[in-house]
Design a protein around this motif. Structure first.
Motif, PDB file in Angstrom:
ATOM      1  N   LYS A   4      26.991-101.773 -44.311  1.00 12.48           N
ATOM      2  CA  LYS A   4      26.269-101.199 -45.440  1.00 12.48           C
ATOM      3  C   LYS A   4      25.415-102.345 -45.972  1.00 12.48           C
ATOM      4  N   ILE A   5      24.106-102.145 -45.926  1.00 12.66           N
ATOM      5  CA  ILE A   5      23.200-103.215 -46.334  1.00 12.66           C
ATOM      6  C   ILE A   5      22.372-102.748 -47.525  1.00 12.66           C
ATOM      7  N   TYR A   6      22.472-103.509 -48.590  1.00 15.35           N
ATOM      8  CA  TYR A   6      21.776-103.217 -49.836  1.00 15.35           C
ATOM      9  C   TYR A   6      20.529-104.087 -49.898  1.00 15.35           C
ATOM     10  N   SER A   7      19.416-103.501 -50.325  1.00 14.08           N
ATOM     11  CA  SER A   7      18.209-104.306 -50.509  1.00 14.08           C
ATOM     12  C   SER A   7      17.495-103.857 -51.773  1.00 14.08           C
ATOM     13  N   ASP A   8      16.800-104.812 -52.368  1.00 10.37           N
ATOM     14  CA  ASP A   8      16.039-104.530 -53.582  1.00 10.37           C
ATOM     15  C   ASP A   8      14.814-105.427 -53.569  1.00 10.37           C
ATOM     16  N   GLY A   9      13.721-104.899 -54.039  1.00  8.66           N
ATOM     17  CA  GLY A   9      12.492-105.664 -54.162  1.00  8.66           C
ATOM     18  C   GLY A   9      11.948-105.488 -55.562  1.00  8.66           C
ATOM     19  N   GLY A  10      11.212-106.462 -56.025  1.00 13.50           N
ATOM     20  CA  GLY A  10      10.647-106.343 -57.355  1.00 13.50           C
ATOM     21  C   GLY A  10       9.434-107.225 -57.528  1.00 13.50           C
ATOM     22  N   SER A  11       8.654-106.885 -58.536  1.00 19.37           N
ATOM     23  CA  SER A  11       7.505-107.715 -58.901  1.00 19.37           C
ATOM     24  C   SER A  11       7.412-107.753 -60.418  1.00 19.37           C
ATOM     25  N   ARG A  12       6.929-108.859 -60.908  1.00 17.97           N
ATOM     26  CA  ARG A  12       6.693-109.014 -62.349  1.00 17.97           C
ATOM     27  C   ARG A  12       5.208-108.814 -62.560  1.00 17.97           C
ATOM     28  N   ASN A  14       2.398-105.470 -61.637  1.00 17.74           N
ATOM     29  CA  ASN A  14       2.292-104.622 -60.448  1.00 17.74           C
ATOM     30  C   ASN A  14       0.825-104.478 -60.055  1.00 17.74           C
ATOM     31  N   PRO A  15       0.247-105.420 -59.308  1.00 17.25           N
ATOM     32  CA  PRO A  15       0.937-106.479 -58.566  1.00 17.25           C
ATOM     33  C   PRO A  15       1.267-107.667 -59.462  1.00 17.25           C
ATOM     34  N   GLY A  16       2.156-108.488 -58.960  1.00 11.22           N
ATOM     35  CA  GLY A  16       2.577-109.703 -59.648  1.00 11.22           C
ATOM     36  C   GLY A  16       3.495-110.497 -58.751  1.00 11.22           C
ATOM     37  N   LYS A  17       4.054-111.543 -59.313  1.00  3.77           N
ATOM     38  CA  LYS A  17       5.019-112.379 -58.610  1.00  3.77           C
ATOM     39  C   LYS A  17       6.118-111.475 -58.051  1.00  3.77           C
ATOM     40  N   SER A  18       6.412-111.575 -56.749  1.00  3.08           N
ATOM     41  CA  SER A  18       7.375-110.638 -56.171  1.00  3.08           C
ATOM     42  C   SER A  18       8.351-111.325 -55.223  1.00  3.08           C
ATOM     43  N   ALA A  19       9.488-110.646 -55.032  1.00  4.13           N
ATOM     44  CA  ALA A  19      10.538-111.142 -54.142  1.00  4.13           C
ATOM     45  C   ALA A  19      11.407-109.963 -53.742  1.00  4.13           C
ATOM     46  N   PHE A  20      12.270-110.202 -52.755  1.00  2.00           N
ATOM     47  CA  PHE A  20      13.283-109.209 -52.401  1.00  2.00           C
ATOM     48  C   PHE A  20      14.589-109.921 -52.114  1.00  2.00           C
ATOM     49  N   ALA A  21      15.659-109.152 -52.113  1.00  2.00           N
ATOM     50  CA  ALA A  21      16.975-109.680 -51.754  1.00  2.00           C
ATOM     51  C   ALA A  21      17.706-108.639 -50.929  1.00  2.00           C
ATOM     52  N   HIS A  41       2.371-109.478 -55.047  1.00  2.00           N
ATOM     53  CA  HIS A  41       2.338-108.178 -54.366  1.00  2.00           C
ATOM     54  C   HIS A  41       2.837-107.098 -55.328  1.00  2.00           C
ATOM     55  N   THR A  42       2.787-105.857 -54.864  1.00  2.18           N
ATOM     56  CA  THR A  42       3.291-104.735 -55.660  1.00  2.18           C
ATOM     57  C   THR A  42       4.800-104.595 -55.499  1.00  2.18           C
TER      58      THR A  42
END
Length: 133
Positions: A4-12, A14-21, A41-42
């Motif tokens: 079971k793999i959980y992922s989340d992405g976000g940006s500050r 939209n667009p803005g500073k972004s990352a995922f985990a 990115h968005t």
């Protein structure tokens, strides 16, 4: 037992500073955590990049039964084919995610609320990554 793999992405912004985990689990135990800064990115871009990374992690583990879990209802419904992908940029990411996930014999895409503990963990990790960059 299946992954079971959980992922989340976000940006500050939209667009803005972004990352995922990504948080990879088996039987509720965390096997691996991974996060990446993406630049500007968005939010949807970050969500898809997180999912593609999650799929890549699953392929590396050679598991044939994987559930991908996200709090992005849009991305989950697009991956299930319930929603069309309108943006050309997102279409390319969606195509990549579908192609990669088709290599896994038994794959599921599940939407959960942000309050899910593993999604909260992924959100915490991606925010740490954005804070550092």
């Amino acid at each position: 037992m299946s992954l079971k793999i959980y992922s989340d992405g976000g940006s500050r912004g939209n667009p803005g500073k972004s990352a995922f985990a990504v948080v990879v689990t088996r039987n509720g135990e965390i096997l691996e955590e991974y996060t990446e800064f993406l630049g500007v990115h968005t939010n949807n871009y970050a969500e898809y990049r997180g999912l593609i990374c999650a799929i890549t992690k699953a392929l590396a583990l050679k598991d044939d039964d994987v559930e991908f879990v996200m709090d992005s209802e849009l991305v989950i419904k697009q991956m299930r084919g319930e929603y069309k992908v309108k943006s050309p940029d997102m279409k390319e990411l969606n195509d990549d995610a579908k192609t990669l996930s088709s290599l896994i014999p038994n794959v599921r895409f599940t939407h959960v609320r942000r309050e899910n503990p593993m999604i909260s963990r992924a959100d915490f990790l991606l925010n740490q990554t954005m804070d550092r960059n």
